[in-house]
Design a protein around this motif. Structure first.
Motif, short mmCIF file in Angstrom:
data_model
loop_
_atom_site.label_atom_id
_atom_site.label_comp_id
_atom_site.label_asym_id
_atom_site.label_seq_id
_atom_site.Cartn_x
_atom_site.Cartn_y
_atom_site.Cartn_z
N VAL A 60 17.91 8.92 -2.19
CA VAL A 60 17.52 7.52 -2.03
C VAL A 60 17.16 7.29 -0.57
N VAL A 61 15.88 7.15 -0.30
CA VAL A 61 15.39 7.07 1.08
C VAL A 61 14.29 6.02 1.17
N PRO A 62 13.94 5.61 2.39
CA PRO A 62 12.76 4.75 2.53
C PRO A 62 11.55 5.42 1.88
N ILE A 63 10.70 4.64 1.23
CA ILE A 63 9.60 5.24 0.48
C ILE A 63 8.69 6.10 1.36
N VAL A 64 8.59 5.78 2.63
CA VAL A 64 7.73 6.57 3.51
C VAL A 64 8.37 7.92 3.86
N ARG A 65 9.64 8.10 3.49
CA ARG A 65 10.31 9.37 3.74
C ARG A 65 10.56 10.16 2.45
N ASN A 81 19.63 5.53 -21.05
CA ASN A 81 20.41 6.07 -22.17
C ASN A 81 19.55 6.31 -23.41
N ALA A 82 18.42 5.62 -23.49
CA ALA A 82 17.54 5.78 -24.66
C ALA A 82 16.60 6.97 -24.51
N LEU A 83 16.58 7.57 -23.31
CA LEU A 83 15.68 8.69 -23.05
C LEU A 83 16.44 10.01 -23.12
N PRO A 84 15.79 11.07 -23.57
CA PRO A 84 16.48 12.35 -23.73
C PRO A 84 16.72 13.06 -22.41
N SER A 85 17.62 14.02 -22.44
CA SER A 85 17.88 14.87 -21.28
C SER A 85 16.58 15.51 -20.81
N GLY A 86 16.41 15.58 -19.50
CA GLY A 86 15.18 16.13 -18.95
C GLY A 86 14.17 15.07 -18.60
N SER A 87 14.46 13.81 -18.96
CA SER A 87 13.61 12.70 -18.54
C SER A 87 13.90 12.38 -17.07
N TYR A 88 12.97 11.66 -16.46
CA TYR A 88 13.11 11.30 -15.04
C TYR A 88 12.92 9.81 -14.87
N ILE A 89 13.64 9.25 -13.89
CA ILE A 89 13.47 7.86 -13.50
C ILE A 89 13.03 7.83 -12.05
N ALA A 90 11.92 7.14 -11.78
CA ALA A 90 11.48 6.90 -10.41
C ALA A 90 11.47 5.41 -10.17
N GLN A 111 0.82 -1.21 0.00
CA GLN A 111 0.00 0.00 0.00
C GLN A 111 0.86 1.26 0.00
N GLU A 112 1.94 1.24 0.79
CA GLU A 112 2.85 2.38 0.81
C GLU A 112 3.57 2.53 -0.52
N ASN A 113 3.84 1.41 -1.17
CA ASN A 113 4.46 1.49 -2.49
C ASN A 113 3.54 2.19 -3.48
N ARG A 114 2.24 1.91 -3.41
CA ARG A 114 1.28 2.60 -4.27
C ARG A 114 1.25 4.10 -3.96
N ARG A 115 1.32 4.43 -2.70
CA ARG A 115 1.32 5.85 -2.33
C ARG A 115 2.57 6.55 -2.89
N PHE A 116 3.71 5.87 -2.78
CA PHE A 116 4.94 6.43 -3.33
C PHE A 116 4.81 6.65 -4.83
N LEU A 117 4.27 5.66 -5.53
CA LEU A 117 4.07 5.78 -6.97
C LEU A 117 3.24 7.01 -7.30
N ARG A 118 2.16 7.20 -6.59
CA ARG A 118 1.27 8.33 -6.89
C ARG A 118 1.94 9.66 -6.59
N ARG A 119 2.73 9.73 -5.52
CA ARG A 119 3.45 10.98 -5.22
C ARG A 119 4.49 11.26 -6.31
N SER A 133 0.54 14.52 -1.07
CA SER A 133 -0.57 13.58 -1.18
C SER A 133 -0.26 12.51 -2.24
N PRO A 134 -0.60 11.25 -1.92
CA PRO A 134 -1.12 10.74 -0.65
C PRO A 134 0.00 10.56 0.37
N GLN A 135 -0.24 10.99 1.57
CA GLN A 135 0.79 10.99 2.59
C GLN A 135 1.12 9.57 3.04
N ALA A 136 2.39 9.37 3.37
CA ALA A 136 2.82 8.08 3.91
C ALA A 136 2.19 7.87 5.28
#
Length: 282
Positions: free
Chosen positions: A251-256, A190-199, A62-70, A262-265
């Motif tokens: 790089v931190v625990p997902i709840v931090r 490497n296949a993505l252009p500058s300004g892309s983001y990885i989560a 459930q916390e992983n889903r919250r992290f994804l949405r944030r 929103s949605p808050q951990a």
């Protein structure tokens, strides 16, 4: 016993797929932990073994889903990204990536990728795009990044000359070290252009007591009945975004990871037992 999905998978250019119901699959186990019904006996048996060793597993997913949405909300609202590639998406669990992104930018374009044909079938049936945007799903595997990037459905939905939000949420810990996970992520980046983001989010044993670590380690395998499960330390997880521009708080625990958004951990570090991070491709 297996169940076959009839017909080739549309838009992905993939052959007919076989669903092996005799072996647990991470997406179906995740669905079970979230209270879903898209799972089989093997998935439930494996999921229950893990829950016995780590009773907080349902809280963790459930916390992983919250992290994804944030993370998606940050990319859309604060960065202005309009394109998202979600690899290892799992079964639909509203609000999904396209719902979060298109609420902020209605014209957002989202491609979901999963190697389970059952996930793909459900995603195509349940995840409907806004009129202005695009939502599609293909069957493919993280282990074949070039196949993902070259898929006609991906090329039709995403302009790879413009910034993309790449989502690798709770998927990398299903790759063992001998499957070159760091190289796979680097090839995608490497296949993505500058300004892309990885989560990304990734399971860890770092905050867990020794007895729980021993039980989970005993369940982990490299292709056995329980499948591969490779939790990693913070140092190991940080390697996935090495050389990129880390977004605070790193790089931190997902709840931090921006827990006030929103949605808050709502759980402890040990209950979630996952690291999360976001980085910008320079």
């Amino acid at each position: 016993m297996t169940m076959r999905e009839s017909g080739a998978l549309a838009n992905g250019g993939m052959p007919k797929a076989t669903i092996d119901t005799s072996r647990p699959h991470p997406a179906r186990m995740y669905n079970y932990w979230l209270g879903g019904k898209d799972n089989f006996a093997a998935d439930r048996e494996s999921a229950d073994l893990i829950a016995k060793a780590f009773p907080q597993i349902r809280t963790a997913v459930q916390e992983n889903r919250r992290f994804l949405r944030r993370a998606v909300a940050f990319m859309a609202a604060e960065v202005g990204l309009k394109q998202f590639l979600d690899i290892g998406t799992g079964f639909p669990a509203s609000p999904n990536v396209h719902e979060v992104a298109q609420k902020i930018i209605p014209a957002s374009r989202v491609v979901y990728v999963d190697n389970d044909p059952m996930v793909v079938s459900h995603a195509r049936g349940l995840m409907t795009s806004s009129p202005q945007g695009t939502t599609t799903c293909i069957q493919a595997d993280l282990r074949a990044p070039d196949t993902i990037l070259a898929a006609p459905a991906v090329r039709a939905a995403i302009d790879l000359t413009k910034p993309v939000g790449l989502l690798l949420i709770a998927v990398l810990h299903f790759l063992d070290d001998n499957e070159s996970p760091y190289d796979l992520v680097a090839r995608l980046g490497n296949a993505l252009p500058s300004g892309s983001y990885i989560a990304l989010s990734h399971a860890t044993l770092d905050p867990l007591p020794e007895d729980v670590i021993e039980q989970l380690t005993a369940l982990a395998g490299t292709g056995g009945d329980q499948g591969t499960f490779r939790p990693r330390t913070r140092v190991d997880v940080a390697r996935f975004v090495d050389g990129l521009d880390l977004i605070d708080p790193g790089v931190v625990p997902i709840v931090r990871w921006r827990p006030d958004r929103s949605p808050q951990a709502a759980a402890s570090v040990a209950d979630a037992a996952m690291y999360g991070s976001m980085a910008r491709i320079i």
